[in-house]
Design a protein around this motif. Sequence first.
Motif, PDB file in Angstrom:
ATOM      1  N   ILE A  19      11.454  56.715 -32.433  1.00 12.11           N
ATOM      2  CA  ILE A  19      10.215  56.190 -31.835  1.00 12.11           C
ATOM      3  C   ILE A  19       9.242  56.758 -32.895  1.00 12.11           C
ATOM      4  O   ILE A  19       9.576  57.627 -33.926  1.00 12.11           O
ATOM      5  CB  ILE A  19      10.099  56.863 -30.561  1.00 12.11           C
ATOM      6  N   GLN A  20       8.040  56.335 -32.931  1.00 17.09           N
ATOM      7  CA  GLN A  20       6.963  56.765 -33.663  1.00 17.09           C
ATOM      8  C   GLN A  20       6.782  58.280 -34.043  1.00 17.09           C
ATOM      9  O   GLN A  20       6.872  59.058 -32.765  1.00 17.09           O
ATOM     10  CB  GLN A  20       5.583  56.297 -33.138  1.00 17.09           C
ATOM     11  N   GLU A  21       6.524  58.883 -35.156  1.00 18.98           N
ATOM     12  CA  GLU A  21       6.258  60.423 -35.327  1.00 18.98           C
ATOM     13  C   GLU A  21       5.338  60.848 -34.451  1.00 18.98           C
ATOM     14  O   GLU A  21       5.330  61.993 -34.103  1.00 18.98           O
ATOM     15  CB  GLU A  21       6.034  60.650 -36.767  1.00 18.98           C
ATOM     16  N   ALA A  22       4.377  59.981 -34.443  1.00 19.14           N
ATOM     17  CA  ALA A  22       2.827  60.754 -33.449  1.00 19.14           C
ATOM     18  C   ALA A  22       3.262  60.549 -32.096  1.00 19.14           C
ATOM     19  O   ALA A  22       2.246  60.835 -31.449  1.00 19.14           O
ATOM     20  CB  ALA A  22       1.902  60.183 -34.197  1.00 19.14           C
ATOM     21  N   ALA A  23       4.220  59.840 -31.539  1.00 17.65           N
ATOM     22  CA  ALA A  23       4.513  59.741 -30.236  1.00 17.65           C
ATOM     23  C   ALA A  23       4.307  60.955 -29.451  1.00 17.65           C
ATOM     24  O   ALA A  23       5.162  61.986 -29.993  1.00 17.65           O
ATOM     25  CB  ALA A  23       5.750  58.828 -29.991  1.00 17.65           C
ATOM     26  N   LEU A  24       3.809  60.867 -28.301  1.00 19.23           N
ATOM     27  CA  LEU A  24       4.007  62.231 -27.251  1.00 19.23           C
ATOM     28  C   LEU A  24       4.585  61.935 -26.275  1.00 19.23           C
ATOM     29  O   LEU A  24       5.559  62.857 -25.653  1.00 19.23           O
ATOM     30  CB  LEU A  24       2.332  62.453 -26.745  1.00 19.23           C
ATOM     31  N   VAL A  25       5.131  60.787 -26.040  1.00 16.32           N
ATOM     32  CA  VAL A  25       5.848  60.383 -25.042  1.00 16.32           C
ATOM     33  C   VAL A  25       6.847  59.193 -25.447  1.00 16.32           C
ATOM     34  O   VAL A  25       6.480  58.150 -26.286  1.00 16.32           O
ATOM     35  CB  VAL A  25       5.120  59.695 -23.647  1.00 16.32           C
ATOM     36  N   CYS A  26       8.234  59.420 -25.312  1.00 15.49           N
ATOM     37  CA  CYS A  26       9.191  58.624 -25.830  1.00 15.49           C
ATOM     38  C   CYS A  26       9.088  57.161 -25.062  1.00 15.49           C
ATOM     39  O   CYS A  26       8.972  57.061 -23.879  1.00 15.49           O
ATOM     40  CB  CYS A  26      10.603  58.739 -25.441  1.00 15.49           C
ATOM     41  N   ARG A  27       8.892  56.051 -25.814  1.00 14.55           N
ATOM     42  CA  ARG A  27       8.674  54.845 -25.101  1.00 14.55           C
ATOM     43  C   ARG A  27       9.969  54.013 -24.624  1.00 14.55           C
ATOM     44  O   ARG A  27       9.633  53.173 -23.760  1.00 14.55           O
ATOM     45  CB  ARG A  27       7.968  53.534 -25.995  1.00 14.55           C
ATOM     46  N   TYR A  28      11.103  54.699 -24.659  1.00 15.90           N
ATOM     47  CA  TYR A  28      12.157  54.264 -24.298  1.00 15.90           C
ATOM     48  C   TYR A  28      12.528  54.860 -23.102  1.00 15.90           C
ATOM     49  O   TYR A  28      12.957  54.205 -21.828  1.00 15.90           O
ATOM     50  CB  TYR A  28      13.230  54.220 -25.178  1.00 15.90           C
ATOM     51  N   CYS A  29      12.430  56.219 -23.018  1.00 13.81           N
ATOM     52  CA  CYS A  29      12.993  57.131 -21.844  1.00 13.81           C
ATOM     53  C   CYS A  29      11.855  57.847 -21.113  1.00 13.81           C
ATOM     54  O   CYS A  29      11.858  58.291 -19.928  1.00 13.81           O
ATOM     55  CB  CYS A  29      14.003  57.825 -22.424  1.00 13.81           C
ATOM     56  N   GLY A  30      10.628  57.995 -21.987  1.00 17.00           N
ATOM     57  CA  GLY A  30       9.662  58.643 -21.279  1.00 17.00           C
ATOM     58  C   GLY A  30       9.687  60.089 -21.423  1.00 17.00           C
ATOM     59  O   GLY A  30       9.073  61.055 -21.048  1.00 17.00           O
ATOM     60  N   TYR A  31      10.637  60.571 -22.401  1.00 16.01           N
ATOM     61  CA  TYR A  31      10.734  61.819 -22.787  1.00 16.01           C
ATOM     62  C   TYR A  31       9.245  62.275 -22.991  1.00 16.01           C
ATOM     63  O   TYR A  31       8.712  61.720 -24.183  1.00 16.01           O
ATOM     64  CB  TYR A  31      11.785  62.159 -24.047  1.00 16.01           C
ATOM     65  N   ASP A  32       9.072  63.584 -22.833  1.00 17.86           N
ATOM     66  CA  ASP A  32       7.551  64.338 -23.174  1.00 17.86           C
ATOM     67  C   ASP A  32       7.568  65.212 -24.079  1.00 17.86           C
ATOM     68  O   ASP A  32       8.375  66.257 -24.305  1.00 17.86           O
ATOM     69  CB  ASP A  32       6.937  65.014 -21.894  1.00 17.86           C
TER      70      ASP A  32
END
Length: 123
Positions: A19-32
Amino acid sequence: MTTPADPTTKQCPNCAEQIQEAALVCRYCGYDFVTLSRPQPPPPQQAKTNGFSIAALVLGIVWIYWIGSILAVIFGHVALNQIKQADGRQTGRGMAIAGLVLGYIGIATLVLFIAAVAFASEV
Ligand SMILES: [Zn+2]
């Protein structure tokens, strides 16, 4: 430790997707990534404050030449009914009662005011 193929992505520790390095929440599973926690199921129905009870209290306070008082009484009764039917999922009973009381006091002063005017015009 596997190095990501793309430096702008990172691997989700929960589902192992890139997922994107800057992502705060996984777009696949919602991991925070902020709290580093797996997605939590939504909390069991939170009690919401009944909108009519807030309206009743506000109108009871603002009064607006008894229009607010009358509406406060109406909204107060609507709010109490809705809160009763919501069966614990709505709060605001105290506010609804406060609005009702203020509304009834307002209407009582209106009745006294009309009585006083009627009496004054008699004399
Ligand atoms: Zn994930």
